[in-house]
Design a protein around this motif. Structure first.
Motif, PDB file in Angstrom:
ATOM      1  N   ALA A  71       0.855  -1.192   0.000  1.00  0.00           N
ATOM      2  CA  ALA A  71       0.000   0.000   0.000  1.00  0.00           C
ATOM      3  C   ALA A  71       0.887   1.237   0.000  1.00  0.00           C
ATOM      4  CB  ALA A  71      -0.904  -0.004   1.221  1.00  0.00           C
ATOM      5  N   THR A  72       0.586   2.182  -0.919  1.00  0.00           N
ATOM      6  CA  THR A  72       1.309   3.449  -0.980  1.00  0.00           C
ATOM      7  C   THR A  72       0.279   4.576  -0.989  1.00  0.00           C
ATOM      8  OG1 THR A  72       1.340   3.721  -3.386  1.00  0.00           O
ATOM      9  CG2 THR A  72       3.066   2.332  -2.423  1.00  0.00           C
ATOM     10  N   ASP A  73       0.756   5.792  -0.921  1.00  0.00           N
ATOM     11  CA  ASP A  73      -0.173   6.925  -0.951  1.00  0.00           C
ATOM     12  C   ASP A  73      -0.794   7.111  -2.340  1.00  0.00           C
ATOM     13  OD1 ASP A  73       2.260   7.732  -2.044  1.00  0.00           O
ATOM     14  OD2 ASP A  73       2.173   9.741  -1.186  1.00  0.00           O
ATOM     15  N   ARG A  74      -0.238   6.475  -3.365  1.00  0.00           N
ATOM     16  CA  ARG A  74      -0.766   6.580  -4.729  1.00  0.00           C
ATOM     17  C   ARG A  74      -1.627   5.390  -5.140  1.00  0.00           C
ATOM     18  NH1 ARG A  74       4.436   8.798  -8.094  1.00  0.00           N
ATOM     19  NH2 ARG A  74       4.535  10.820  -7.063  1.00  0.00           N
ATOM     20  N   GLY A  75      -1.726   4.397  -4.295  1.00  0.00           N
ATOM     21  CA  GLY A  75      -2.472   3.191  -4.627  1.00  0.00           C
ATOM     22  C   GLY A  75      -1.736   1.974  -4.118  1.00  0.00           C
ATOM     23  N   PHE A  76      -1.625   0.957  -4.962  1.00  0.00           N
ATOM     24  CA  PHE A  76      -0.966  -0.287  -4.575  1.00  0.00           C
ATOM     25  C   PHE A  76       0.137  -0.599  -5.563  1.00  0.00           C
ATOM     26  CE2 PHE A  76      -5.189  -0.424  -2.791  1.00  0.00           C
ATOM     27  CZ  PHE A  76      -4.887  -0.707  -1.466  1.00  0.00           C
ATOM     28  N   TYR A  77       1.224  -1.204  -5.053  1.00  0.00           N
ATOM     29  CA  TYR A  77       2.398  -1.458  -5.873  1.00  0.00           C
ATOM     30  C   TYR A  77       2.857  -2.902  -5.700  1.00  0.00           C
ATOM     31  CZ  TYR A  77       6.837  -0.691  -8.210  1.00  0.00           C
ATOM     32  OH  TYR A  77       7.893  -0.752  -9.081  1.00  0.00           O
ATOM     33  N   ILE A  78       3.152  -3.539  -6.828  1.00  0.00           N
ATOM     34  CA  ILE A  78       3.656  -4.913  -6.853  1.00  0.00           C
ATOM     35  C   ILE A  78       4.981  -4.873  -7.590  1.00  0.00           C
ATOM     36  CG2 ILE A  78       3.231  -7.275  -7.635  1.00  0.00           C
ATOM     37  CD1 ILE A  78       0.192  -6.367  -7.847  1.00  0.00           C
ATOM     38  N   ASP A  79       6.069  -5.306  -6.925  1.00  0.00           N
ATOM     39  CA  ASP A  79       7.345  -5.294  -7.643  1.00  0.00           C
ATOM     40  C   ASP A  79       8.073  -6.629  -7.638  1.00  0.00           C
ATOM     41  OD1 ASP A  79       8.331  -5.331  -5.070  1.00  0.00           O
ATOM     42  OD2 ASP A  79       9.675  -3.642  -5.333  1.00  0.00           O
ATOM     43  N   ASN A  80       7.716  -7.532  -6.802  1.00  0.00           N
ATOM     44  CA  ASN A  80       8.288  -8.875  -6.796  1.00  0.00           C
ATOM     45  C   ASN A  80       7.137  -9.839  -6.602  1.00  0.00           C
ATOM     46  OD1 ASN A  80      11.114  -8.554  -7.081  1.00  0.00           O
ATOM     47  ND2 ASN A  80      11.279  -7.903  -4.961  1.00  0.00           N
ATOM     48  N   TYR A  81       7.046 -10.810  -7.484  1.00  0.00           N
ATOM     49  CA  TYR A  81       5.964 -11.776  -7.376  1.00  0.00           C
ATOM     50  C   TYR A  81       6.420 -13.091  -7.976  1.00  0.00           C
ATOM     51  CZ  TYR A  81       5.105 -10.546 -12.294  1.00  0.00           C
ATOM     52  OH  TYR A  81       5.238 -10.322 -13.632  1.00  0.00           O
ATOM     53  N   TYR A  82       5.630 -14.127  -7.771  1.00  0.00           N
ATOM     54  CA  TYR A  82       5.984 -15.449  -8.278  1.00  0.00           C
ATOM     55  C   TYR A  82       4.753 -16.123  -8.854  1.00  0.00           C
ATOM     56  CZ  TYR A  82       7.001 -20.447  -8.141  1.00  0.00           C
ATOM     57  OH  TYR A  82       7.141 -21.770  -8.469  1.00  0.00           O
ATOM     58  N   VAL A  83       4.912 -16.677 -10.042  1.00  0.00           N
ATOM     59  CA  VAL A  83       3.868 -17.463 -10.694  1.00  0.00           C
ATOM     60  C   VAL A  83       4.518 -18.774 -11.119  1.00  0.00           C
ATOM     61  CG1 VAL A  83       2.246 -17.579 -12.617  1.00  0.00           C
ATOM     62  CG2 VAL A  83       2.677 -15.387 -11.487  1.00  0.00           C
ATOM     63  N   GLY A  84       4.227 -19.843 -10.390  1.00  0.00           N
ATOM     64  CA  GLY A  84       4.837 -21.137 -10.677  1.00  0.00           C
ATOM     65  C   GLY A  84       4.610 -21.574 -12.111  1.00  0.00           C
ATOM     66  N   GLY A  85       5.690 -21.902 -12.795  1.00  0.00           N
ATOM     67  CA  GLY A  85       5.609 -22.355 -14.168  1.00  0.00           C
ATOM     68  C   GLY A  85       5.088 -21.311 -15.138  1.00  0.00           C
ATOM     69  N   ASP A  86       5.033 -20.062 -14.704  1.00  0.00           N
ATOM     70  CA  ASP A  86       4.479 -18.977 -15.521  1.00  0.00           C
ATOM     71  C   ASP A  86       3.068 -19.303 -16.014  1.00  0.00           C
ATOM     72  OD1 ASP A  86       6.441 -16.986 -15.366  1.00  0.00           O
ATOM     73  OD2 ASP A  86       7.661 -17.984 -16.882  1.00  0.00           O
ATOM     74  N   GLU A  87       2.316 -20.018 -15.185  1.00  0.00           N
ATOM     75  CA  GLU A  87       0.948 -20.415 -15.539  1.00  0.00           C
ATOM     76  C   GLU A  87       0.039 -19.199 -15.609  1.00  0.00           C
ATOM     77  OE1 GLU A  87      -0.420 -23.334 -16.382  1.00  0.00           O
ATOM     78  OE2 GLU A  87       1.528 -24.324 -16.288  1.00  0.00           O
ATOM     79  N   GLN A  88      -0.494 -18.934 -16.786  1.00  0.00           N
ATOM     80  CA  GLN A  88      -1.371 -17.784 -16.978  1.00  0.00           C
ATOM     81  C   GLN A  88      -2.590 -17.856 -16.067  1.00  0.00           C
ATOM     82  OE1 GLN A  88      -2.390 -16.695 -21.002  1.00  0.00           O
ATOM     83  NE2 GLN A  88      -4.194 -15.576 -20.319  1.00  0.00           N
ATOM     84  N   ALA A  89      -3.132 -19.051 -15.842  1.00  0.00           N
ATOM     85  CA  ALA A  89      -4.316 -19.195 -14.990  1.00  0.00           C
ATOM     86  C   ALA A  89      -4.037 -18.734 -13.566  1.00  0.00           C
ATOM     87  CB  ALA A  89      -4.809 -20.646 -14.997  1.00  0.00           C
ATOM     88  N   VAL A  90      -2.821 -18.982 -13.073  1.00  0.00           N
ATOM     89  CA  VAL A  90      -2.446 -18.553 -11.725  1.00  0.00           C
ATOM     90  C   VAL A  90      -2.354 -17.035 -11.669  1.00  0.00           C
ATOM     91  CG1 VAL A  90      -0.619 -18.627  -9.967  1.00  0.00           C
ATOM     92  CG2 VAL A  90      -1.296 -20.730 -11.168  1.00  0.00           C
ATOM     93  N   LEU A  91      -1.682 -16.435 -12.650  1.00  0.00           N
ATOM     94  CA  LEU A  91      -1.570 -14.979 -12.682  1.00  0.00           C
ATOM     95  C   LEU A  91      -2.939 -14.332 -12.850  1.00  0.00           C
ATOM     96  CD1 LEU A  91       0.192 -12.473 -12.574  1.00  0.00           C
ATOM     97  CD2 LEU A  91       0.640 -12.754 -15.031  1.00  0.00           C
TER      98      LEU A  91
END
Length: 136
Positions: A61-81
């Protein structure tokens, strides 16, 4: 699969993701950047039918909204993302910014994200939502 959300310092979070955030293969997939958390984060975890975590989005949470900079999606599965991003977007009408791996950009565009900055390996993307907007 289901998504659960845990505060960034929740003991259960550490139990669920410790194996992943220290796994050399997971770190390599994240270009060797370590994962971090504080009380400003909420982690959204995609849990498979066997109870194991198959992906996660730490959202700050930031004052401008929400920020995501590191994440993980096993096997790069589109359904998971898709499941994780959809879950995050349903939680807020505030802007969500993500520093996305280029390989995930098309999936994010499908959720209403637009590219604001292009880097060598990443795209900074933002989704500005309004009440009643489903992001698509």
């Amino acid at each position: 699969m289901e998504v659960i959300s845990l505060h960034g310092t929740d003991d259960r979070l550490y139990q669920l993701v410790a194996r992943l955030v220290m796994d050399p293969d997971v770190l390599r997939q994240n270009n060797n950047y370590p994962f971090k958390t504080t009380s400003e984060y909420v982690w959204h975890l995609c849990v498979g039918d066997d109870g194991g975590v198959v992906g996660f989005l730490p959202v700050k949470a930031t004052d401008r909204g929400f920020y995501i900079d590191n994440y993980y999606v096993g096997g790069d599965e589109q359904a998971v993302l898709d499941l994780l991003i959809g879950h995050v977007l349903l939680q807020t009408t505030r802007p969500v910014t993500i520093l996305a791996h280029k390989r995930h950009s098309q999936t994010l565009k499908g959720h209403g994200f637009i590219t604001s900055t292009v880097f060598a390996q990443y795209n900074r993307m933002q989704c500005v939502r309004r009440i009643g907007d489903d992001g698509r």
